[in-house]
Design a protein around this motif. Sequence first.
Motif, PDB file in Angstrom:
ATOM      1  N   LEU A  78       0.790  -1.369  -0.075  1.00 51.26           N
ATOM      2  CA  LEU A  78      -0.096  -0.070   0.019  1.00 51.26           C
ATOM      3  C   LEU A  78       0.885   1.175   0.014  1.00 51.26           C
ATOM      4  O   LEU A  78       0.383   2.193  -0.692  1.00 51.26           O
ATOM      5  N   ALA A  79       1.928   1.043   0.943  1.00 49.74           N
ATOM      6  CA  ALA A  79       2.807   2.331   0.870  1.00 49.74           C
ATOM      7  C   ALA A  79       3.343   2.639  -0.648  1.00 49.74           C
ATOM      8  O   ALA A  79       3.652   3.891  -0.956  1.00 49.74           O
ATOM      9  N   ARG A  80       3.669   1.515  -1.173  1.00 49.88           N
ATOM     10  CA  ARG A  80       4.355   1.534  -2.722  1.00 49.88           C
ATOM     11  C   ARG A  80       3.184   2.238  -3.761  1.00 49.88           C
ATOM     12  O   ARG A  80       3.665   3.009  -4.588  1.00 49.88           O
ATOM     13  N   LEU A  81       1.888   1.673  -3.608  1.00 50.22           N
ATOM     14  CA  LEU A  81       1.099   2.029  -4.509  1.00 50.22           C
ATOM     15  C   LEU A  81       0.536   3.514  -4.171  1.00 50.22           C
ATOM     16  O   LEU A  81       0.420   4.332  -5.086  1.00 50.22           O
ATOM     17  N   GLU A  82       0.827   3.930  -3.044  1.00 50.40           N
ATOM     18  CA  GLU A  82       0.232   5.240  -2.651  1.00 50.40           C
ATOM     19  C   GLU A  82       1.606   6.332  -3.321  1.00 50.40           C
ATOM     20  O   GLU A  82       1.207   7.358  -3.971  1.00 50.40           O
ATOM     21  N   ALA A  83       2.801   5.735  -3.025  1.00 52.22           N
ATOM     22  CA  ALA A  83       3.960   6.602  -3.453  1.00 52.22           C
ATOM     23  C   ALA A  83       3.745   6.814  -5.162  1.00 52.22           C
ATOM     24  O   ALA A  83       3.989   7.972  -5.696  1.00 52.22           O
ATOM     25  N   ASP A  84       3.314   5.887  -5.637  1.00 49.61           N
ATOM     26  CA  ASP A  84       3.117   5.728  -7.272  1.00 49.61           C
ATOM     27  C   ASP A  84       1.822   6.552  -7.457  1.00 49.61           C
ATOM     28  O   ASP A  84       1.622   6.373  -8.769  1.00 49.61           O
ATOM     29  N   GLY A  85       1.067   6.815  -6.896  1.00 43.69           N
ATOM     30  CA  GLY A  85      -0.305   7.416  -7.165  1.00 43.69           C
ATOM     31  C   GLY A  85      -1.218   6.562  -7.457  1.00 43.69           C
ATOM     32  O   GLY A  85      -2.458   7.269  -8.068  1.00 43.69           O
ATOM     33  N   LEU A  86      -1.211   5.499  -7.244  1.00 46.00           N
ATOM     34  CA  LEU A  86      -2.255   4.638  -7.636  1.00 46.00           C
ATOM     35  C   LEU A  86      -3.329   4.259  -6.571  1.00 46.00           C
ATOM     36  O   LEU A  86      -4.426   3.599  -6.948  1.00 46.00           O
ATOM     37  N   VAL A  87      -3.314   4.711  -5.172  1.00 48.58           N
ATOM     38  CA  VAL A  87      -4.200   4.342  -4.291  1.00 48.58           C
ATOM     39  C   VAL A  87      -3.873   5.831  -3.451  1.00 48.58           C
ATOM     40  O   VAL A  87      -2.867   6.466  -3.564  1.00 48.58           O
ATOM     41  N   GLU A  88      -4.998   6.115  -2.652  1.00 39.28           N
ATOM     42  CA  GLU A  88      -4.941   7.413  -1.880  1.00 39.28           C
ATOM     43  C   GLU A  88      -5.541   6.848  -0.332  1.00 39.28           C
ATOM     44  O   GLU A  88      -6.311   6.050  -0.405  1.00 39.28           O
ATOM     45  N   LYS A  89      -4.784   7.445   0.533  1.00 40.93           N
ATOM     46  CA  LYS A  89      -5.211   6.874   2.015  1.00 40.93           C
ATOM     47  C   LYS A  89      -6.028   8.171   2.320  1.00 40.93           C
ATOM     48  O   LYS A  89      -5.583   9.384   2.542  1.00 40.93           O
ATOM     49  N   LEU A  90      -7.181   8.046   2.846  1.00 42.06           N
ATOM     50  CA  LEU A  90      -8.102   9.061   3.671  1.00 42.06           C
ATOM     51  C   LEU A  90      -8.366   8.684   5.415  1.00 42.06           C
ATOM     52  O   LEU A  90      -8.484   7.510   5.448  1.00 42.06           O
ATOM     53  N   PRO A  91      -8.476   9.754   6.100  1.00 37.00           N
ATOM     54  CA  PRO A  91      -8.694   9.570   7.324  1.00 37.00           C
ATOM     55  C   PRO A  91     -10.270   8.904   7.534  1.00 37.00           C
ATOM     56  O   PRO A  91     -11.056   9.424   6.649  1.00 37.00           O
ATOM     57  N   VAL A  92     -10.375   8.252   8.410  1.00 39.02           N
ATOM     58  CA  VAL A  92     -11.553   7.957   8.958  1.00 39.02           C
ATOM     59  C   VAL A  92     -12.395   8.867   9.836  1.00 39.02           C
ATOM     60  O   VAL A  92     -11.567   9.072  10.966  1.00 39.02           O
ATOM     61  N   SER A  93     -13.570   9.409   9.703  1.00 35.76           N
ATOM     62  CA  SER A  93     -13.778  10.481  10.382  1.00 35.76           C
ATOM     63  C   SER A  93     -14.033  10.213  12.030  1.00 35.76           C
ATOM     64  O   SER A  93     -13.760  10.843  12.907  1.00 35.76           O
ATOM     65  N   ASP A  94     -14.711   8.924  12.203  1.00 37.07           N
ATOM     66  CA  ASP A  94     -14.924   8.517  13.664  1.00 37.07           C
ATOM     67  C   ASP A  94     -13.731   7.750  14.239  1.00 37.07           C
ATOM     68  O   ASP A  94     -13.890   7.109  15.274  1.00 37.07           O
ATOM     69  N   ASP A  95     -12.612   7.591  13.654  1.00 42.32           N
ATOM     70  CA  ASP A  95     -11.609   6.932  14.268  1.00 42.32           C
ATOM     71  C   ASP A  95     -10.102   7.827  13.621  1.00 42.32           C
ATOM     72  O   ASP A  95      -9.720   7.696  12.643  1.00 42.32           O
ATOM     73  N   GLY A  96      -9.868   8.349  14.844  1.00 39.92           N
ATOM     74  CA  GLY A  96      -8.452   9.296  14.600  1.00 39.92           C
ATOM     75  C   GLY A  96      -7.498   8.642  13.837  1.00 39.92           C
ATOM     76  O   GLY A  96      -6.649   9.346  13.188  1.00 39.92           O
ATOM     77  N   ARG A  97      -7.044   7.409  14.143  1.00 43.41           N
ATOM     78  CA  ARG A  97      -6.009   6.620  13.674  1.00 43.41           C
ATOM     79  C   ARG A  97      -6.327   6.079  12.397  1.00 43.41           C
ATOM     80  O   ARG A  97      -5.465   5.485  11.540  1.00 43.41           O
ATOM     81  N   GLY A  98      -7.509   5.630  12.139  1.00 41.04           N
ATOM     82  CA  GLY A  98      -7.950   4.864  11.156  1.00 41.04           C
ATOM     83  C   GLY A  98      -7.931   5.380   9.724  1.00 41.04           C
ATOM     84  O   GLY A  98      -8.051   6.717   9.569  1.00 41.04           O
ATOM     85  N   GLN A  99      -7.758   4.766   9.021  1.00 41.12           N
ATOM     86  CA  GLN A  99      -7.712   5.215   7.297  1.00 41.12           C
ATOM     87  C   GLN A  99      -8.331   4.124   6.291  1.00 41.12           C
ATOM     88  O   GLN A  99      -8.609   3.037   6.669  1.00 41.12           O
ATOM     89  N   THR A 100      -8.981   4.811   5.268  1.00 43.63           N
ATOM     90  CA  THR A 100      -9.716   4.054   4.169  1.00 43.63           C
ATOM     91  C   THR A 100      -8.667   4.398   3.237  1.00 43.63           C
ATOM     92  O   THR A 100      -8.144   5.257   2.826  1.00 43.63           O
ATOM     93  N   VAL A 101      -8.539   3.150   2.423  1.00 46.63           N
ATOM     94  CA  VAL A 101      -7.535   3.289   1.230  1.00 46.63           C
ATOM     95  C   VAL A 101      -8.536   3.186  -0.280  1.00 46.63           C
ATOM     96  O   VAL A 101      -9.529   2.334   0.011  1.00 46.63           O
ATOM     97  N   ARG A 102      -8.166   3.910  -1.002  1.00 51.64           N
ATOM     98  CA  ARG A 102      -8.939   4.019  -2.185  1.00 51.64           C
ATOM     99  C   ARG A 102      -8.363   4.029  -3.525  1.00 51.64           C
ATOM    100  O   ARG A 102      -7.121   4.731  -3.331  1.00 51.64           O
ATOM    101  N   ILE A 103      -8.872   3.457  -4.411  1.00 46.02           N
ATOM    102  CA  ILE A 103      -8.081   3.349  -5.984  1.00 46.02           C
ATOM    103  C   ILE A 103      -8.203   4.763  -6.342  1.00 46.02           C
ATOM    104  O   ILE A 103      -9.280   5.373  -6.232  1.00 46.02           O
ATOM    105  N   THR A 104      -6.963   5.326  -7.117  1.00 46.45           N
ATOM    106  CA  THR A 104      -7.299   6.672  -7.744  1.00 46.45           C
ATOM    107  C   THR A 104      -7.373   6.050  -9.434  1.00 46.45           C
ATOM    108  O   THR A 104      -7.517   5.059  -9.730  1.00 46.45           O
ATOM    109  N   ALA A 105      -7.505   7.147 -10.214  1.00 50.18           N
ATOM    110  CA  ALA A 105      -7.817   7.243 -11.571  1.00 50.18           C
ATOM    111  C   ALA A 105      -6.613   6.248 -12.216  1.00 50.18           C
ATOM    112  O   ALA A 105      -6.612   5.522 -13.051  1.00 50.18           O
TER     113      ALA A 105
END
Length: 152
Positions: A78-105
């Motif tokens: 996931l770190a590699r995919l994020e660095a290459d702009g293939l996924v993005e990590k978004l914060p989870v509103s009800d969980d300060g430490r949580g993240q959601t991972v979403r595919i990019t264009a």
Amino acid sequence: MMTKTSPSPEAIAAWARLVRVSRQLVERTEDALKANGLPPLAWYDVLHELAEAGEGGLRPFELIDRVLLAQYGVSRLLARLEADGLVEKLPVSDDGRGQTVRITANGREMRRRIWAVYGACIAERMDARLSAQDLKTLASLLGRLRDPPAID
């Protein structure tokens, strides 16, 4: 609880063939991806699951349950995919430490490029060698080996 029985010669032969063929199928696919300048099959696996999840994405623990990699492998990937702009990590509103991972264009495009080669490998190794009925039978038999056993 497992019983201490020896496998039958038929079970040993089937096991050995299943492991060998499985390894060969993955290796041939990985070789084809590499020959086409594409990333490994694990990238497709993650991008596919994220694309299937839609705009809501997946939490990393949900992704781990869906792919075949160990947790540490998914985190690194996931770190590699994020660095290459293939996924993005978004914060989870009800969980300060949580993240959601979403595919990019760009991730969707990479998934399409990998699938062009991966799908061709499946067609060449499966459709070209087995009939539709053979493939249904194989899928059913393999389904019976899953944990927990599948209901086919």
